[in-house]
Design an enzyme around this catalytic site. Structure first.
Site, PDB file in Angstrom:
ATOM      1  N   GLY A 248       0.827  -1.210   0.000  1.00 58.37           N
ATOM      2  CA  GLY A 248       0.000   0.000   0.000  1.00 58.37           C
ATOM      3  C   GLY A 248       0.860   1.258   0.000  1.00 58.37           C
ATOM      4  N   ASP A 249       1.918   1.249   0.797  1.00 55.76           N
ATOM      5  CA  ASP A 249       2.827   2.401   0.850  1.00 55.76           C
ATOM      6  C   ASP A 249       3.501   2.602  -0.506  1.00 55.76           C
ATOM      7  OD1 ASP A 249       2.270   2.463   3.644  1.00 55.76           O
ATOM      8  OD2 ASP A 249       3.738   0.862   3.913  1.00 55.76           O
TER       9      ASP A 249
END
Lengths: 303, 303
Positions: A248-249
């Site tokens: 996600g990052d």
């Protein structure tokens, strides 16, 4: 400059035990220590794509020194606030399955908070700030909102990747990007979403609440992008999931890469999907080469 | 000066998890980091009893710095050999039961070995050296023997607390004290011992092989002392076992306390039993006050 914020960074202590038994003395097969935290992951992805960023947040003690030194060694800038307590060590135990033991983290003192806000006040108008990850226990729940209020005074753009109330309370300050996953989207509105159409409907509700751009990550189902001009679906790229930590990052990082290179939001979304996928298919944050390979496989479907 | 040797010291990272589940993300209830290793435990016990000692061995990296700093803070001298690799972190996971995850530990390079032997060569005739604990993987199995050969050149007294072949190969160099437990005694001679009389018989065999004084710790059954003049049994003191880590090292420390104060070996054995018991009944190494309280309860039975 891009600032990534990790309020509660950690040493991630990865320990492989071949035949783990609870209640016994186990011997490690190998160990590894890496700096951990969502803001740090964004910085690592950006670094792999050749974009400089500066880490802010709180680090302390000999563990904090390790985190800072490790980032500097790979060329990532840091301007952490030094705290009295030690930064935490999170244990990632790898046996046949993966078990995480996350530490509580340090206490942040009022003078340390002040020091941090001094750094926030130094951020300039054309900078971009990424806020992601958990808030240490000793800080108030509105800590992100307090940062965002400062940023808003100078119209500084920010991206926020957090959940629940912490996210809802900052939407009115118009984040440039938010990135809930499907589960987080459902929790925010207390609903169950079962189709792309519904995801787009709730994504648009987040636009109504203030977000400028929304990516909803769907894991093995791909990702959805919405802003007030368009809705786009990117089906997942086929491959073997190696590591979901940092995926996600990496999406956030990939999107920033596009924006920094003055690409369109569609193109930036393609880099987001490519970056998230590359990390999910790698042991660590995806490399530039692998991200480029994934990029060539991204397809966008206008909705 | 008393030198305690910890070849493979660690940070013991104690993590309490109330409801641990393998395969999930667990949150810690509290964490604590303390320097660990058998030689360090002996030094801590001596320190509690007001006796100075110097730690030698190998420490490296930011973890090694923590170990050294922690010892200095409580007033324990250190003259560790600095190594390139990081000292290890051992995880002590406390749930309803206790699970240990012990790391492999650093690689020791040839020049680092040389540095260590330089320190050994500086030890003086009337010093006492305690050798205890495991030998790092990258050092040869005869590492203790190599140390003892150096010590023997100047008739320096040494105490060794190790097991199996590592112990057997140094007995001929006449250790001042060895401290096998019942299980280790059985393993050494490949027998099963079922009575105090048998323990004394095998304890005396260790005297024949070269040891000057032998303590056999029997846990909840107490302890036995033998040298060529006497055999003594000390029944266990009643109480609640809190922590068996460091109890054996505390016995060694307690015995040294007696010897350093020019007490008789019987008296020194009493301090050994009191110290081991105090630690076993405490969260950490026994305090002076508690050791003195236990001392008043030790009874010796000549055999």
């Amino acid at each position: 400059m891009i600032y990534t914020t990790t309020l509660n960074p950690s040493i991630d202590y990865i320990v492989k035990v071949l035949n783990f038994k609870e209640g016994e003395t186990n011997r490690s097969h190998y160990e590894m220590k890496i700096p951990g935290g969502k803001g740090i992951m964004v910085s690592k992805l950006l670094n792999n794509l050749g974009i400089n960023s500066h880490n802010i947040g709180f680090v302390g003690g000999f563990t904090g020194d390790f985190i800072e030194k490790s980032l500097k060694e790979i060329g990532i800038g840091t301007d952490f606030t030094k705290i009295k307590d030690d930064s935490r060590i999170n244990v990632k135990l790898k046996t046949k399955i993966e078990t995480e033991i996350n530490a509580k983290g340090p206490k942040i003192r009022p003078e340390e908070e002040n020091d941090f806000f001094g750094k926030i006040k130094n951020i300039k108008e054309d900078d971009l700030v990424v806020l992601s990850g958990s808030i240490p226990n000793s800080l108030s729940n509105d800590f992100y909102e307090r940062i965002v209020v400062e940023l808003n005074k100078k119209n500084i753009q920010f991206i926020i990747d957090t959940t629940g109330k912490k996210l809802l309370r900052v939407l009115k300050y118009k984040p440039f990007l938010i990135k809930p996953n499907k589960k987080e989207l459902e929790d925010l509105f207390d609903v169950e979403v079962n189709s792309l159409e519904e995801i787009i409907i709730y994504g648009k509700k987040l636009l109504d609440l203030g977000a400028k751009n929304v990516i909803v990550s769907l894991g093995a189902q791909g990702a959805v992008f919405v802003n007030k001009f368009m809705s786009i679906y990117a089906p997942a790229i086929k491959g073997k999931l190696v590591n979901s930590v940092g995926a996600g990052d990496s999406m956030v990082g990939g999107f920033i890469f596009g924006i920094e290179n003055e690409l369109s939001v569609e193109e930036s979304f393609k880099w987001a999907v490519a970056s998230g996928t590359a990390t999910a298919f790698s042991e660590d944050i995806g490399s530039r080469k692998f991200i480029e390979e994934m990029y060539s496989k991204v397809t966008l479907i206008k909705k």
